[in-house]
Design a protein around this motif. Structure first.
Motif, PDB file in Angstrom:
ATOM      1  N   GLN A 270       6.631  -9.213   0.916  1.00  0.00           N
ATOM      2  CA  GLN A 270       5.714  -8.799  -0.150  1.00  0.00           C
ATOM      3  C   GLN A 270       4.642  -9.841  -0.438  1.00  0.00           C
ATOM      4  OE1 GLN A 270       8.083  -7.764  -3.536  1.00  0.00           O
ATOM      5  NE2 GLN A 270       8.826  -5.855  -2.657  1.00  0.00           N
ATOM      6  N   SER A 271       4.991 -11.119  -0.407  1.00  0.00           N
ATOM      7  CA  SER A 271       4.031 -12.166  -0.741  1.00  0.00           C
ATOM      8  C   SER A 271       3.079 -12.492   0.403  1.00  0.00           C
ATOM      9  CB  SER A 271       4.767 -13.441  -1.152  1.00  0.00           C
ATOM     10  OG  SER A 271       5.629 -13.870  -0.099  1.00  0.00           O
ATOM     11  N   ALA A 272       3.380 -12.027   1.624  1.00  0.00           N
ATOM     12  CA  ALA A 272       2.548 -12.329   2.789  1.00  0.00           C
ATOM     13  C   ALA A 272       1.565 -11.189   3.027  1.00  0.00           C
ATOM     14  CB  ALA A 272       3.415 -12.547   4.020  1.00  0.00           C
ATOM     15  N   PRO A 273       0.297 -11.498   3.347  1.00  0.00           N
ATOM     16  CA  PRO A 273      -0.688 -10.421   3.568  1.00  0.00           C
ATOM     17  C   PRO A 273      -0.457  -9.650   4.854  1.00  0.00           C
ATOM     18  CG  PRO A 273      -1.652 -12.572   4.003  1.00  0.00           C
ATOM     19  CD  PRO A 273      -0.295 -12.833   3.436  1.00  0.00           C
ATOM     20  N   SER A 274       0.167 -10.280   5.842  1.00  0.00           N
ATOM     21  CA  SER A 274       0.432  -9.629   7.125  1.00  0.00           C
ATOM     22  C   SER A 274       1.906  -9.780   7.473  1.00  0.00           C
ATOM     23  CB  SER A 274      -0.445 -10.251   8.219  1.00  0.00           C
ATOM     24  OG  SER A 274      -0.175 -11.638   8.346  1.00  0.00           O
ATOM     25  N   PRO A 275       2.427  -8.973   8.402  1.00  0.00           N
ATOM     26  CA  PRO A 275       3.836  -9.076   8.778  1.00  0.00           C
ATOM     27  C   PRO A 275       4.189 -10.465   9.308  1.00  0.00           C
ATOM     28  CG  PRO A 275       2.887  -7.051   9.615  1.00  0.00           C
ATOM     29  CD  PRO A 275       1.749  -7.854   9.071  1.00  0.00           C
ATOM     30  N   VAL A 276       5.436 -10.842   9.127  1.00  0.00           N
ATOM     31  CA  VAL A 276       5.920 -12.162   9.516  1.00  0.00           C
ATOM     32  C   VAL A 276       6.897 -11.997  10.674  1.00  0.00           C
ATOM     33  CG1 VAL A 276       7.112 -14.242   8.744  1.00  0.00           C
ATOM     34  CG2 VAL A 276       5.650 -12.981   7.155  1.00  0.00           C
ATOM     35  N   MET A 277       6.690 -12.799  11.725  1.00  0.00           N
ATOM     36  CA  MET A 277       7.597 -12.807  12.862  1.00  0.00           C
ATOM     37  C   MET A 277       8.626 -13.918  12.652  1.00  0.00           C
ATOM     38  SD  MET A 277       8.092 -11.203  15.857  1.00  0.00           S
ATOM     39  CE  MET A 277       6.537 -10.664  16.573  1.00  0.00           C
ATOM     40  N   ASN A 611     -10.959   8.711  -0.824  1.00  0.00           N
ATOM     41  CA  ASN A 611     -11.764   8.287   0.320  1.00  0.00           C
ATOM     42  C   ASN A 611     -12.839   9.305   0.675  1.00  0.00           C
ATOM     43  OD1 ASN A 611     -10.614   5.684   1.798  1.00  0.00           O
ATOM     44  ND2 ASN A 611      -8.864   6.807   0.964  1.00  0.00           N
ATOM     45  N   VAL A 612     -12.544  10.601   0.469  1.00  0.00           N
ATOM     46  CA  VAL A 612     -13.559  11.614   0.753  1.00  0.00           C
ATOM     47  C   VAL A 612     -14.698  11.531  -0.252  1.00  0.00           C
ATOM     48  CG1 VAL A 612     -13.990  14.097   0.812  1.00  0.00           C
ATOM     49  CG2 VAL A 612     -11.980  13.163   1.935  1.00  0.00           C
ATOM     50  N   LYS A 613     -14.368  11.310  -1.510  1.00  0.00           N
ATOM     51  CA  LYS A 613     -15.377  11.243  -2.571  1.00  0.00           C
ATOM     52  C   LYS A 613     -15.902   9.828  -2.804  1.00  0.00           C
ATOM     53  CE  LYS A 613     -13.474  15.263  -4.974  1.00  0.00           C
ATOM     54  NZ  LYS A 613     -12.907  15.772  -6.243  1.00  0.00           N
ATOM     55  N   SER A 614     -15.466   8.880  -1.943  1.00  0.00           N
ATOM     56  CA  SER A 614     -15.930   7.483  -2.003  1.00  0.00           C
ATOM     57  C   SER A 614     -15.643   6.850  -3.352  1.00  0.00           C
ATOM     58  CB  SER A 614     -17.435   7.399  -1.702  1.00  0.00           C
ATOM     59  OG  SER A 614     -17.697   7.919  -0.427  1.00  0.00           O
ATOM     60  N   LYS A 615     -14.475   7.140  -3.888  1.00  0.00           N
ATOM     61  CA  LYS A 615     -14.069   6.523  -5.146  1.00  0.00           C
ATOM     62  C   LYS A 615     -13.410   5.172  -4.867  1.00  0.00           C
ATOM     63  CE  LYS A 615     -13.111  10.879  -7.573  1.00  0.00           C
ATOM     64  NZ  LYS A 615     -12.043  11.652  -8.246  1.00  0.00           N
ATOM     65  N   LYS A 616     -13.719   4.186  -5.679  1.00  0.00           N
ATOM     66  CA  LYS A 616     -13.090   2.877  -5.547  1.00  0.00           C
ATOM     67  C   LYS A 616     -11.843   2.824  -6.419  1.00  0.00           C
ATOM     68  CE  LYS A 616     -17.356   0.421  -4.424  1.00  0.00           C
ATOM     69  NZ  LYS A 616     -18.262  -0.700  -4.782  1.00  0.00           N
ATOM     70  N   ALA A 617     -10.873   3.586  -6.026  1.00  0.00           N
ATOM     71  CA  ALA A 617      -9.605   3.646  -6.769  1.00  0.00           C
ATOM     72  C   ALA A 617      -8.545   2.871  -5.994  1.00  0.00           C
ATOM     73  CB  ALA A 617      -9.175   5.106  -6.949  1.00  0.00           C
ATOM     74  N   PRO A 618      -7.546   2.329  -6.684  1.00  0.00           N
ATOM     75  CA  PRO A 618      -6.473   1.603  -5.982  1.00  0.00           C
ATOM     76  C   PRO A 618      -5.666   2.534  -5.084  1.00  0.00           C
ATOM     77  CG  PRO A 618      -5.922   1.929  -8.308  1.00  0.00           C
ATOM     78  CD  PRO A 618      -7.353   2.347  -8.149  1.00  0.00           C
ATOM     79  N   ILE A 619      -5.168   1.976  -3.992  1.00  0.00           N
ATOM     80  CA  ILE A 619      -4.363   2.756  -3.050  1.00  0.00           C
ATOM     81  C   ILE A 619      -3.003   3.035  -3.684  1.00  0.00           C
ATOM     82  CG2 ILE A 619      -3.343   2.787  -0.743  1.00  0.00           C
ATOM     83  CD1 ILE A 619      -5.519   0.875   0.141  1.00  0.00           C
ATOM     84  N   PRO A 620      -2.515   4.272  -3.622  1.00  0.00           N
ATOM     85  CA  PRO A 620      -1.201   4.588  -4.205  1.00  0.00           C
ATOM     86  C   PRO A 620      -0.081   3.749  -3.601  1.00  0.00           C
ATOM     87  CG  PRO A 620      -2.421   6.601  -3.727  1.00  0.00           C
ATOM     88  CD  PRO A 620      -3.213   5.477  -3.140  1.00  0.00           C
ATOM     89  N   THR A 621       1.000   3.618  -4.359  1.00  0.00           N
ATOM     90  CA  THR A 621       2.079   2.704  -3.988  1.00  0.00           C
ATOM     91  C   THR A 621       2.736   3.096  -2.676  1.00  0.00           C
ATOM     92  OG1 THR A 621       2.501   2.340  -6.338  1.00  0.00           O
ATOM     93  CG2 THR A 621       4.204   1.638  -4.788  1.00  0.00           C
ATOM     94  N   THR A 622       3.096   4.365  -2.526  1.00  0.00           N
ATOM     95  CA  THR A 622       3.792   4.784  -1.305  1.00  0.00           C
ATOM     96  C   THR A 622       2.882   4.676  -0.080  1.00  0.00           C
ATOM     97  OG1 THR A 622       3.184   7.096  -1.750  1.00  0.00           O
ATOM     98  CG2 THR A 622       5.320   6.330  -2.558  1.00  0.00           C
ATOM     99  N   ILE A 623       1.586   4.855  -0.247  1.00  0.00           N
ATOM    100  CA  ILE A 623       0.655   4.699   0.870  1.00  0.00           C
ATOM    101  C   ILE A 623       0.567   3.226   1.278  1.00  0.00           C
ATOM    102  CG2 ILE A 623      -1.711   5.034   1.644  1.00  0.00           C
ATOM    103  CD1 ILE A 623      -0.214   7.623   1.263  1.00  0.00           C
ATOM    104  N   GLN A 624       0.529   2.333   0.302  1.00  0.00           N
ATOM    105  CA  GLN A 624       0.513   0.904   0.607  1.00  0.00           C
ATOM    106  C   GLN A 624       1.752   0.490   1.386  1.00  0.00           C
ATOM    107  OE1 GLN A 624      -0.066  -1.539  -2.839  1.00  0.00           O
ATOM    108  NE2 GLN A 624      -2.045  -0.648  -3.358  1.00  0.00           N
ATOM    109  N   GLU A 625       2.907   0.969   0.941  1.00  0.00           N
ATOM    110  CA  GLU A 625       4.154   0.610   1.616  1.00  0.00           C
ATOM    111  C   GLU A 625       4.181   1.169   3.030  1.00  0.00           C
ATOM    112  OE1 GLU A 625       7.631  -1.416   1.976  1.00  0.00           O
ATOM    113  OE2 GLU A 625       6.234  -1.441   0.278  1.00  0.00           O
ATOM    114  N   ALA A 626       3.695   2.394   3.216  1.00  0.00           N
ATOM    115  CA  ALA A 626       3.663   2.995   4.557  1.00  0.00           C
ATOM    116  C   ALA A 626       2.732   2.218   5.486  1.00  0.00           C
ATOM    117  CB  ALA A 626       3.231   4.452   4.463  1.00  0.00           C
TER     118      ALA A 626
END
Length: 720
Positions: A270-277, A611-626
């Protein structure tokens, strides 16, 4: 005399009856003699619990025991356990060391710790008696009884516990200093035998570090303990977070006579921006069969806490270098993983697929790879003698280094697909021709270099390999995920298509090189017997390989990548997209099955709408996790190759006696451990004490005498 003969016959008959009764008793009760007391029959004949019977039914018993005997002895000896037909002690396996309770000539049996106790003898009765004797001797042994006392805990009447050193701040601080010393040696890749000199230097500076744990053996055990605790803490947190993981493996034969399996796993923190090997372990392989590799891999993951249930729920991908024993279509490790974990994604390292695409394409068009033949002959010539090797070194330093590497890899096939080797030949071209032309034995190689077609093939090869090198370097980045890898591959395909219509960088230099002063001594000509590579056909075959072997394909017509693109707005067909996006929602359930994570439909609709309407809204939680889970899938084994570099630094000639387990521990500390300034040794010292190990201030250890500084040497410093 007749009377004596009758007495003798009666004695033999009685003995035969006793032997028959004893044999019957051995078959029924394993030979454990019990008196015929009717009051004891309800106790000895008491039926075991249902759970005990079920446990024995699933065990592999020794070949001389029945299920009834196994129940009898496990009830008699509460510490007894049976694994794979061998006996062991669960108490000794838990504690393993006597620590402060250790005495001279008293040690815990390694066989009982590792469940390696087997019967001796050639028949059933002898083997049963052998096991009875071993169990009885272990039950009354002093080491086993000491461990039983350690498990129960210290008592006020225990003379040993009262004489043990009291755990004060001074005891812990001295041991912490020793732990820091060992940790620094491992992080700096120094031999642990240096600990004696480092300890002596610290004592000269006035540091109090006790008189114990100053030897190489103690340092090895400390490093082993630190590595074990470190992995346990890291992997425990991963398991508690229920993180998705991707397993990456490779094999090497550089650290042992047998092949060694290198295991990594990639996960999202969670604290790392990219996956950790993360490095898992080095495991020595008994054989290179798929069954052995699979069982070794599964055992290593289980030892780290990743049981089969966790792997079934969270193991989403498996990546390897593509060896036949690993990615074989009929009986490879990947197939066995797919049988045990049906929804896993099998992935072939992109760089390994990429490296041999050129040679495979040349083979398919039924042409000779003249560069490969040239390197093969050059390698054989300059490895015949040290004189030839020295000549090559004087001709071209770069080429000499690359020729040496050919013997370390699979052969000229891999060297012919290396940009560094081709570049070394290109730079050393005039010097190589002069050297070969001066000897009649190598006139064939000189004629090959003087052929204009060979120079053209070399230039084309370098243009192709340069595109591969750019792609390979980008794929080795830790931030490269599947979507980014897909874009990089498409860019490389476009670059190769451009080569079909116009010459590359090296091909355009041929005419100028021939007219230059460096190449003026080479009489270039065209030999009709030397068939040049069909340029456009070769490029077309390579492009086909890029499409067929490098693009991620799924089990269905559309491919797995099309499901991953649902989470990547840049790949959406905006001109055809309507709200709600029905075609995307139909794929959403299958994407959840692939990722083993449930994506909320409302979150996906909000994600598409924003994204279709070009709204600057935060990405939903489940989408972020996916999206994090998709990035967890490794696109290559470059991190494992970096681990090979560290392995070569650790395994020097000075440390040739290191075992695979020790190398694995050192790599764990190097790759997973913090820097020395940030590392706190106190928790590791406390867990070391909980395992009943000695402290640095243990007074029962005699302090080793320091090395004497000879008077004659001291006299040199007194000269005035």
């Amino acid at each position: 005399m007749p009377k004596r003969r009758s007495d003798l016959f009666s004695f033999l008959n009685v003995k035969k009856v006793k032997m028959g009764a004893e044999q019957e008793m051995n078959e029924n009760h394993g030979g454990a003699w019990q008196p015929k007391d009717p009051r004891a029959e309800p106790i000895t004949g008491e039926k075991p619990s249902c759970s005990s019977k079920e446990a024995v039914d699933h065990l592999v018993l020794p070949d001389c025991w029945s299920k009834k005997q196994a129940l009898l002895f496990t009830d008699q000896y509460k510490w007894l356990e049976i694994k794979e037909g061998k006996l062991g002690c669960k108490d000794c396996s838990t504690v393993q060391h006597l620590g402060a309770r250790a005495e001279k000539h008293v040690h815990v049996s390694k066989e009982w710790i590792a469940y390696l106790v087997t019967p001796n003898g050639s028949n059933k009765i002898t083997r049963q008696a052998s096991l009875r004797k071993k169990m009885r001797e272990h039950d009354v042994s002093k080491a086993h009884n000491t461990i039983q006392d350690l498990i129960k805990g210290p008592t006020s009447s225990d003379p040993v516990s009262s004489s043990a050193p009291k755990l004060s701040i001074k005891n812990i601080d001295a041991t912490v200093k020793v732990f820091n010393t060992v940790y620094s040696l491992v992080k700096c890749n120094r031999p642990l035998s240096d600990i004696e000199g480092v300890i002596e230097l610290q004592e000269e500076k006035g540091e109090d570090i006790g008189s114990c744990l100053h030897t190489r053996y103690s340092a090895t055990r400390i490093a082993e303990h630190i590595a074990k605790e470190m992995k346990m803490r890291i992997f425990r947190d991963i398991i508690e977070k229920n993180a998705k993981i991707c397993v990456v493996i490779d094999e090497t034969s550089a650290v042992s006579k047998k092949s060694t399996l290198v295991i990594y796993l990639q996960c999202t923190v969670q604290s790392a921006p990219s996956p950790v090997m993360l490095f898992v372990a080095l495991k020595e392989l008994m054989s290179m069969t798929a069954d052995c590799i699979f069982s070794t891999l599964l055992s290593a993951l289980n030892d780290c806490g990743f049981n089969n249930d966790y792997l079934n729920d969270n193991l989403i991908a498996f990546c390897s270098d593509g060896a036949n024993s690993v990615l074989g279509r009929k009986s490879g490790v990947a197939l066995k993983l797919l049988e045990n974990f049906p929804k896993i994604i099998l992935w072939h390292c992109l760089n390994h697929r990429l490296q041999l695409s050129l040679d495979d394409s040349i083979s398919e068009i039924e042409q000779v790879n003249h560069l490969k033949m040239f390197l093969d002959k050059t390698y054989s010539i300059y490895h015949l003698s040290n004189t030839s090797h020295t000549e090559l070194e004087t001709i071209a330093k770069e080429l000499e280094l690359e020729i040496i590497k050919i013997g370390r890899v699979l052969g000229p096939r891999w060297a012919a697909c290396s940009l560094r080797v081709a570049t070394a030949v290109w730079r050393s071209y005039p010097a190589l021709y002069v050297s070969f032309s001066q000897s009649s034995s190598y006139s064939g190689l000189a004629k090959r270099l003087a052929n204009i077609n060979f120079l053209k093939d070399l230039a084309l090869t370098m243009d192709i390999l340069e595109e591969f090198s750019l792609l390979s370097t980008a794929l080795q980045s830790r931030s490269t995920n599947i979507q980014k890898a897909q874009k990089l591959i498409q860019c490389t395909i476009k670059a190769l298509e451009n080569l079909k219509t116009r010459p590359g960088k090296y091909e355009s230099q041929i005419e100028d090189l021939i007219k230059s002063n460096e190449f003026k001594d080479i009489p270039f000509n065209k030999n009709n017997k030397f068939n040049t590579l069909p340029r456009n056909l070769l490029l077309e075959k390579i492009i086909q390989h890029m499409h067929l072997r490098l693009l991620l394909e799924g089990n269905d017509d559309e491919g797995i990548l099309s499901y991953f693109n649902l989470l990547e707005p840049s790949t959406w067909p905006y001109e055809e997209l309507t709200l709600p996006w029905i075609a995307g929602e139909r794929k959403l359930d299958h994407l959840s099955e692939i990722l083993k994570y449930e994506i909320d439909l409302n979150d996906f609709r909000d994600f598409v709408d924003n994204n279709v309407k070009s709204k600057k809204a935060p990405i939903p939680t489940t989408i972020q996790e996916a999206q994090k889970i998709v990035r967890t899938i490794a696109v290559g084994s470059a991190e494992v190759e970096r681990g090979f570099g560290l392995m070569n630094v650790i395994c020097t000639r000075v440390r040739s006696s290191l075992k695979v387990d020790h190398i694995s521990d050192f790599m764990t500390i190097n790759l997973l451990g913090k820097e020395l300034a940030d590392w706190d040794a106190t928790p590791y010292v406390k867990s070391w004490m909980n395992c009943h190990h000695r402290l640095a201030t243990d007074t029962r250890v005699r302090k080793k005498a320091t090395r004497a500084f000879y008077e004659d040497r001291l006299a040199l410093w007194n000269l005035r």
